[in-house]
Design a protein around this motif. Structure first.
Motif, PDB file in Angstrom:
ATOM      1  N   ALA A   1      -4.418  32.061  29.089  1.00  0.00           N
ATOM      2  CA  ALA A   1      -3.336  33.043  29.189  1.00  0.00           C
ATOM      3  C   ALA A   1      -2.087  32.460  29.822  1.00  0.00           C
ATOM      4  O   ALA A   1      -0.998  33.026  29.704  1.00  0.00           O
ATOM      5  N   GLY A   2      -2.208  31.328  30.496  1.00  0.00           N
ATOM      6  CA  GLY A   2      -1.051  30.705  31.131  1.00  0.00           C
ATOM      7  C   GLY A   2      -1.479  29.598  32.077  1.00  0.00           C
ATOM      8  O   GLY A   2      -2.668  29.417  32.352  1.00  0.00           O
ATOM      9  N   ARG A   3      -0.481  28.865  32.569  1.00  0.00           N
ATOM     10  CA  ARG A   3      -0.744  27.767  33.506  1.00  0.00           C
ATOM     11  C   ARG A   3       0.110  27.944  34.749  1.00  0.00           C
ATOM     12  O   ARG A   3       1.250  28.389  34.675  1.00  0.00           O
ATOM     13  N   ILE A   4      -0.450  27.539  35.866  1.00  0.00           N
ATOM     14  CA  ILE A   4       0.302  27.523  37.118  1.00  0.00           C
ATOM     15  C   ILE A   4      -0.020  26.215  37.823  1.00  0.00           C
ATOM     16  O   ILE A   4      -1.186  25.902  38.077  1.00  0.00           O
ATOM     17  N   LEU A   5       1.030  25.444  38.133  1.00  0.00           N
ATOM     18  CA  LEU A   5       0.860  24.155  38.809  1.00  0.00           C
ATOM     19  C   LEU A   5       1.669  24.175  40.099  1.00  0.00           C
ATOM     20  O   LEU A   5       2.869  24.464  40.091  1.00  0.00           O
ATOM     21  N   GLN A   6       1.003  23.890  41.196  1.00  0.00           N
ATOM     22  CA  GLN A   6       1.683  23.870  42.493  1.00  0.00           C
ATOM     23  C   GLN A   6       1.764  22.448  43.025  1.00  0.00           C
ATOM     24  O   GLN A   6       0.791  21.700  42.977  1.00  0.00           O
ATOM     25  N   LYS A   7       2.930  22.101  43.553  1.00  0.00           N
ATOM     26  CA  LYS A   7       3.118  20.797  44.187  1.00  0.00           C
ATOM     27  C   LYS A   7       2.928  20.956  45.686  1.00  0.00           C
ATOM     28  O   LYS A   7       3.631  21.719  46.337  1.00  0.00           O
TER      29      LYS A   7
ATOM     30  N   SER B   1      -1.063  39.520  31.467  1.00  0.00           N
ATOM     31  CA  SER B   1      -1.741  38.902  30.320  1.00  0.00           C
ATOM     32  C   SER B   1      -3.134  39.457  30.068  1.00  0.00           C
ATOM     33  O   SER B   1      -3.715  39.218  29.012  1.00  0.00           O
ATOM     34  N   GLY B   2      -3.691  40.144  31.043  1.00  0.00           N
ATOM     35  CA  GLY B   2      -5.051  40.650  30.895  1.00  0.00           C
ATOM     36  C   GLY B   2      -6.110  39.600  31.146  1.00  0.00           C
ATOM     37  O   GLY B   2      -7.257  39.759  30.713  1.00  0.00           O
ATOM     38  N   ALA B   3      -5.745  38.523  31.851  1.00  0.00           N
ATOM     39  CA  ALA B   3      -6.710  37.460  32.152  1.00  0.00           C
ATOM     40  C   ALA B   3      -7.758  37.967  33.130  1.00  0.00           C
ATOM     41  O   ALA B   3      -7.450  38.700  34.074  1.00  0.00           O
ATOM     42  N   ALA B   4      -9.004  37.569  32.895  1.00  0.00           N
ATOM     43  CA  ALA B   4     -10.112  38.022  33.742  1.00  0.00           C
ATOM     44  C   ALA B   4     -10.562  36.963  34.733  1.00  0.00           C
ATOM     45  O   ALA B   4     -11.370  37.247  35.612  1.00  0.00           O
ATOM     46  N   GLY B   5     -10.066  35.734  34.577  1.00  0.00           N
ATOM     47  CA  GLY B   5     -10.544  34.679  35.441  1.00  0.00           C
ATOM     48  C   GLY B   5      -9.508  33.600  35.695  1.00  0.00           C
ATOM     49  O   GLY B   5      -8.460  33.531  35.041  1.00  0.00           O
TER      50      GLY B   5
END
Length: 428
Positions: free
Chosen positions: A52-58, A83-87
């Motif tokens: 559903a998407g990506r998240i990258l943290q520095k 997005s309705g993501a479950a996990g």
């Protein structure tokens, strides 16, 4: 969303793919966090999930309690809501504290890279040995996280979907898990004994063996099928095949080479898998040389090659002759091959189209010749049966029937020549 709600959704929509958010942490400019997330997306797709998407943290280092900081946790929650993501699927192996902390903060199903790889292995395990190895790796992973999992032990399955050991009392009782691990280890040791017997038989016949290794999805199984006419499963996905497969490759003059396909390597390969698949991976240790298959079309070619050699070193395999086969040349333009300073030979091919396969076969035949010596010996007719292995594993140049016996002039493996001379001296 709670685990119970997620379970109900899975029951109500058995054919619907689970949506997950990929989460990664970059700890320096020199790391490959972006590329690692792209690979994690392939892993998720192979396991049957939708990204559903990506998240990258520095960050200077991963957060010890929640893997990512509070600001990024809020972004995860907002993305999950829209997005309705479950996990959540994290790109590193989480500690029990990180797993528990992230689940408490988000109330979402939290998985890590190791868990999804284990899930894929559970999906693709076919033989009894493969299933035992996968279960062993899963249980070792869960044993280290019994405290951290707590409420998440009520999940239907261990990873994406419902594969894995699932909801068993086994997973809630440390003593039972250890007992099951001990049983699996015993079963795998019995299988390893059988493999050693088969390996000794091959060595006793002086058969030359080559282990096909490489990064996952580099085309190892396709190459094995092309060279030997085997029918090993080969698909354009990660870890399409798990179980080691040995097939015979025949050359002119009756010589043959035994090729063994091994499980693919990957960055951040979980140590649980390395331990569980130790016996399988050791096929490369006992091979006469290594056939390293690399995907020349991959943007991460150099990194993937480095990971393969690093994994071989972890397995104690660093003294073998290496032939690097740059596969998928049909997917790139130009004829200049990359360099591999660790390989004695390099060659470009396309296992799918057949490009370069005749040249590779010729190279393998030359390697076989290099491992052979010239044998000239007269065999009494009573020992005529000893000639058959020479025909199978060597190249007969001359075979003359004389009054006193059969004169053989042939190129044979060094070990076979030595055994032949020793047996001849004993008979004399």
């Amino acid at each position: 969303m709670t685990d119970g709600q997620g379970k109900e959704e899975q029951k109500g929509n058995p054919g619907q793919a689970e949506k997950v958010i990929l989460v990664g942490v970059s700890t320096g400019e020199q790391d490959d966090a972006e590329e690692s997330l792209e690979e994690l997306e392939e892993l998720a797709a192979t396991a049957g999930a939708l990204v559903a998407g990506r998240i990258l943290q520095k960050r200077e280092a991963v957060h010890p309690g929640t893997y990512i900081g509070r600001g990024k946790i809020q972004e995860v929650l907002e993305l999950a809501a829209s997005s309705g993501a479950a996990g959540i699927l994290c790109d590193d192996e989480l500690t029990p504290a990180q797993l528990r902390g992230l689940e408490q903060e988000t109330q979402l199903k939290v998985m890590d890279r190791t868990l999804v790889i284990l899930d894929i292995f559970a999906k693709h395990a076919v033989t009894s040995e493969g299933k035992l190895q996968v279960e062993l790796a899963q249980l070792r992973y869960r044993l280290a996280r019994l405290v951290g999992l707590r409420s998440s032990l009520s999940r239907l399955g261990g990873g994406i979907g419902t594969r894995g050991p699932g909801e068993k009392k086994l997973e809630t009782d440390r003593r039972l898990i250890k007992s099951r691990i001990a049983r699996l280890n015993r079963d795998l040791k019995e299988i390893e004994v059988h493999r050693q017997v088969a390996r000794k038989k091959r060595m006793g016949r002086a058969a030359v063996t080559a282990a096909i290794v490489g990064y996952t999805n580099a085309g190892k199984s396709t190459l094995l099928n092309t060279l030997t006419g085997a029918s090993v499963l080969s698909e354009d996905q990660l870890f399409a095949t798990l179980d080691p497969t040995t097939r015979r490759m025949e050359f002119s003059g009756g010589r043959e080479l035994l090729l063994t396909d091994t499980v693919g390597f990957i960055r951040k390969l979980p140590h649980h898998l390395v331990e569980a698949f130790q016996g399988t991976l050791e096929e490369a240790k006992y091979a006469d040389f290594i056939l390293h298959v690399a995907d020349v079309s991959s943007p991460q070619l150099e990194k993937q090659m480095y990971i393969v050699y690093e994994t071989l070193q972890r397995l104690g395999i660093s003294d073998k002759m290496v032939i690097t086969v740059f596969n998928k040349c049909d997917c790139v333009s130009g004829t200049v091959l990359p360099r591999d300073f660790r390989a004695e030979y390099t060659i470009g091919i396309s296992a799918l189209t057949g490009q370069g396969i005749p040249e590779l076969k010729k190279l393998l035949e030359e390697v076989l010749k290099e491992r052979q010596v010239l044998l000239e010996r007269l065999y009494p007719y009573a020992q005529a049966g000893d000639i058959q292995p020479l025909r199978r594993y060597g190249q007969i140049l001359e075979e003359e029937y004389r009054a006193e016996g059969i004169f053989i002039r042939a190129y044979v493996p060094r070990e076979m020549a030595w055994d032949t001379e020793r047996i001849g001296e004993a008979n004399d």
